[in-house]
Design a protein around this motif. Structure first.
Motif, PDB file in Angstrom:
ATOM      1  N   GLN A  38       0.829  -1.202   0.000  1.00 49.06           N
ATOM      2  CA  GLN A  38       0.000   0.000   0.000  1.00 49.06           C
ATOM      3  C   GLN A  38       0.864   1.253   0.000  1.00 49.06           C
ATOM      4  OE1 GLN A  38      -2.594  -0.717   3.448  1.00 49.06           O
ATOM      5  NE2 GLN A  38      -4.261  -1.239   2.037  1.00 49.06           N
ATOM      6  N   SER A  39       1.889   1.263   0.837  1.00 51.29           N
ATOM      7  CA  SER A  39       2.762   2.435   0.934  1.00 51.29           C
ATOM      8  C   SER A  39       3.911   2.344  -0.075  1.00 51.29           C
ATOM      9  CB  SER A  39       3.341   2.538   2.341  1.00 51.29           C
ATOM     10  OG  SER A  39       4.241   1.467   2.586  1.00 51.29           O
ATOM     11  N   TYR A  40       4.630   3.452  -0.221  1.00 49.15           N
ATOM     12  CA  TYR A  40       5.788   3.490  -1.123  1.00 49.15           C
ATOM     13  C   TYR A  40       6.865   2.513  -0.657  1.00 49.15           C
ATOM     14  CZ  TYR A  40      10.032   5.193  -3.409  1.00 49.15           C
ATOM     15  OH  TYR A  40      11.207   5.280  -4.121  1.00 49.15           O
ATOM     16  N   THR A  41       7.102   2.473   0.653  1.00 49.91           N
ATOM     17  CA  THR A  41       8.118   1.558   1.190  1.00 49.91           C
ATOM     18  C   THR A  41       7.741   0.108   0.921  1.00 49.91           C
ATOM     19  OG1 THR A  41       8.705   3.122   2.941  1.00 49.91           O
ATOM     20  CG2 THR A  41       9.334   0.825   3.272  1.00 49.91           C
ATOM     21  N   GLU A  42       6.472  -0.223   1.129  1.00 52.92           N
ATOM     22  CA  GLU A  42       6.033  -1.590   0.872  1.00 52.92           C
ATOM     23  C   GLU A  42       6.152  -1.951  -0.606  1.00 52.92           C
ATOM     24  OE1 GLU A  42       2.736  -1.932   4.506  1.00 52.92           O
ATOM     25  OE2 GLU A  42       2.084  -1.577   2.436  1.00 52.92           O
ATOM     26  N   LYS A  43       5.940  -0.969  -1.480  1.00 53.82           N
ATOM     27  CA  LYS A  43       6.099  -1.223  -2.920  1.00 53.82           C
ATOM     28  C   LYS A  43       7.563  -1.514  -3.262  1.00 53.82           C
ATOM     29  CE  LYS A  43       5.206   0.700  -7.508  1.00 53.82           C
ATOM     30  NZ  LYS A  43       4.674   1.859  -8.281  1.00 53.82           N
ATOM     31  N   ILE A  44       8.481  -0.781  -2.642  1.00 54.72           N
ATOM     32  CA  ILE A  44       9.909  -1.021  -2.855  1.00 54.72           C
ATOM     33  C   ILE A  44      10.274  -2.444  -2.423  1.00 54.72           C
ATOM     34  CG2 ILE A  44      12.231  -0.419  -2.052  1.00 54.72           C
ATOM     35  CD1 ILE A  44      11.165   1.583  -4.024  1.00 54.72           C
ATOM     36  N   ILE A  45       9.774  -2.826  -1.259  1.00 54.86           N
ATOM     37  CA  ILE A  45      10.063  -4.173  -0.751  1.00 54.86           C
ATOM     38  C   ILE A  45       9.455  -5.234  -1.664  1.00 54.86           C
ATOM     39  CG2 ILE A  45       9.742  -5.756   1.191  1.00 54.86           C
ATOM     40  CD1 ILE A  45       9.660  -3.263   3.010  1.00 54.86           C
ATOM     41  N   ALA A  46       8.218  -4.999  -2.105  1.00 57.64           N
ATOM     42  CA  ALA A  46       7.541  -5.959  -2.987  1.00 57.64           C
ATOM     43  C   ALA A  46       8.303  -6.127  -4.292  1.00 57.64           C
ATOM     44  CB  ALA A  46       6.111  -5.499  -3.261  1.00 57.64           C
ATOM     45  N   THR A  47       8.778  -5.025  -4.846  1.00 57.95           N
ATOM     46  CA  THR A  47       9.550  -5.085  -6.096  1.00 57.95           C
ATOM     47  C   THR A  47      10.850  -5.849  -5.884  1.00 57.95           C
ATOM     48  OG1 THR A  47       8.651  -2.947  -6.802  1.00 57.95           O
ATOM     49  CG2 THR A  47      10.639  -3.722  -7.927  1.00 57.95           C
ATOM     50  N   THR A  91       6.994  -5.650   6.087  1.00 53.33           N
ATOM     51  CA  THR A  91       7.527  -4.456   6.726  1.00 53.33           C
ATOM     52  C   THR A  91       9.031  -4.365   6.474  1.00 53.33           C
ATOM     53  OG1 THR A  91       8.033  -5.572   8.819  1.00 53.33           O
ATOM     54  CG2 THR A  91       5.805  -4.658   8.550  1.00 53.33           C
ATOM     55  N   LEU A  92       9.559  -3.170   6.608  1.00 48.79           N
ATOM     56  CA  LEU A  92      10.989  -2.960   6.392  1.00 48.79           C
ATOM     57  C   LEU A  92      11.827  -3.801   7.346  1.00 48.79           C
ATOM     58  CD1 LEU A  92      13.189  -1.248   4.899  1.00 48.79           C
ATOM     59  CD2 LEU A  92      13.006   0.383   6.781  1.00 48.79           C
ATOM     60  N   LEU A  93      11.537  -3.698   8.633  1.00 48.59           N
ATOM     61  CA  LEU A  93      12.333  -4.428   9.612  1.00 48.59           C
ATOM     62  C   LEU A  93      12.131  -5.934   9.484  1.00 48.59           C
ATOM     63  CD1 LEU A  93      11.979  -2.217  12.827  1.00 48.59           C
ATOM     64  CD2 LEU A  93      13.933  -2.414  11.289  1.00 48.59           C
TER      65      LEU A  93
END
Length: 275
Positions: A111-120, A188-190
């Motif tokens: 949903q968030s930009y950070t989650e999109k980075i992780i998903a990619t 999540t990032l962590l």
């Protein structure tokens, strides 16, 4: 009922309920309570499943025990926090008529930009024809061609990497079905960096086991510099930065496990020394 068992290790994630509800074809379902909480155990009991109990979490052992409990000739490995998209199970099962293994695709929610980075970043690692799970289906009789066992219970966190390496060494074909998809919840990032750290620890255990396909990671800085430009050009700066952090976490996990192993060996040596 088709000739397939779905094996789902479950620990402490109540999303097991949605996973089980997403099974859209009649199959044997085996839930391995992998040191599971009472809540997760109750969820498994609500559904028409065969339940296997493991007192202590060990994903490789959970897979092995689930496969051992299967009454079918084919198995499909699934994560308890993922859900099947419609038709996924049937597509993977049908692929087993042509190949001894069948691999689908994981779609990482965000949903968030950070989650999109992780998903990619996860997509880069998972959208390949490999024998990683989930979703992974295979004929049980391949065990005779991969050293007589499915998953190494001593190699935590990278048991599927070891499995994939033995599958490739045996030259077993893997049918990849991009439309056979499962949905993984947002990371999540962590949480994801912790996974990378644990993969590094698993890599160290693999090196310790002296298996040919495990080797120490290359020099960290050299590796980061080498991968930076191609990642940035193809996926953007955000992904390149995140995968650099991911490499650092992996390297730290590897170093931590190696130090603990060396400390254990020294302690054992001093204990066994006689005067």
């Amino acid at each position: 009922m088709i000739d397939l068992s779905i094996v789902i290790p479950a620990y402490n994630d109540p999303r097991l309920d949605e996973c089980l509800k997403s099974i859209d074809i009649e199959v044997e379902i085996i839930v391995v309570l992998n040191g599971a909480t009472k809540q997760v155990e109750d969820i498994a009991k609500k559904h028409n499943t065969t339940i296997v109990h493991l007192p202590t979490p060990n994903l490789a052992k959970a897979y092995n025990e689930g496969i051992k409990s299967s009454n079918k000739n084919n198995v499909l490995l699934m994560d308890s926090d993922c859900i099947f998209r419609k038709g996924c199970i049937d597509k993977l099962y049908n692929m087993l008529y042509e190949h001894p293994l069948a691999k689908g695709r994981v779609l990482f929610a965000y949903q968030s930009y950070t989650e999109k980075i992780i998903a990619t970043s996860r997509h880069i690692h998972t959208a390949k024809k490999n024998a990683y799970s989930p979703p992974l289906a295979f004929r049980k009789n391949i065990v005779d061609q991969i050293d007589g066992y499915y998953f190494d219970e001593q190699i935590y966190w990278t048991e599927d990497y070891d499995f994939d390496a033995r599958v490739r060494r045996a030259d077993l074909s893997i049918g990849y079905v991009d439309s056979a998809q499962v949905i993984h919840p947002a990371l999540t990032l962590l949480g994801d960096l912790k996974s990378s750290y644990n993969y590094g620890r698993g890599q160290a255990r693999g090196v310790q086991s002296k298996k040919d396909w495990y080797s120490p990671p290359s020099k960290l800085l050299k590796s980061m510099i080498k991968s930076w430009t191609p990642l940035k050009n193809r996926f953007g700066t955000g992904v390149a930065v995140y995968l650099s952090l991911w490499q650092i976490a992996f390297f730290m996990g590897f170093k931590k496990e190696r130090k603990e192993t060396e400390r254990g060996v020294k302690k054992s040596g001093s204990t066994n020394t006689t005067v």
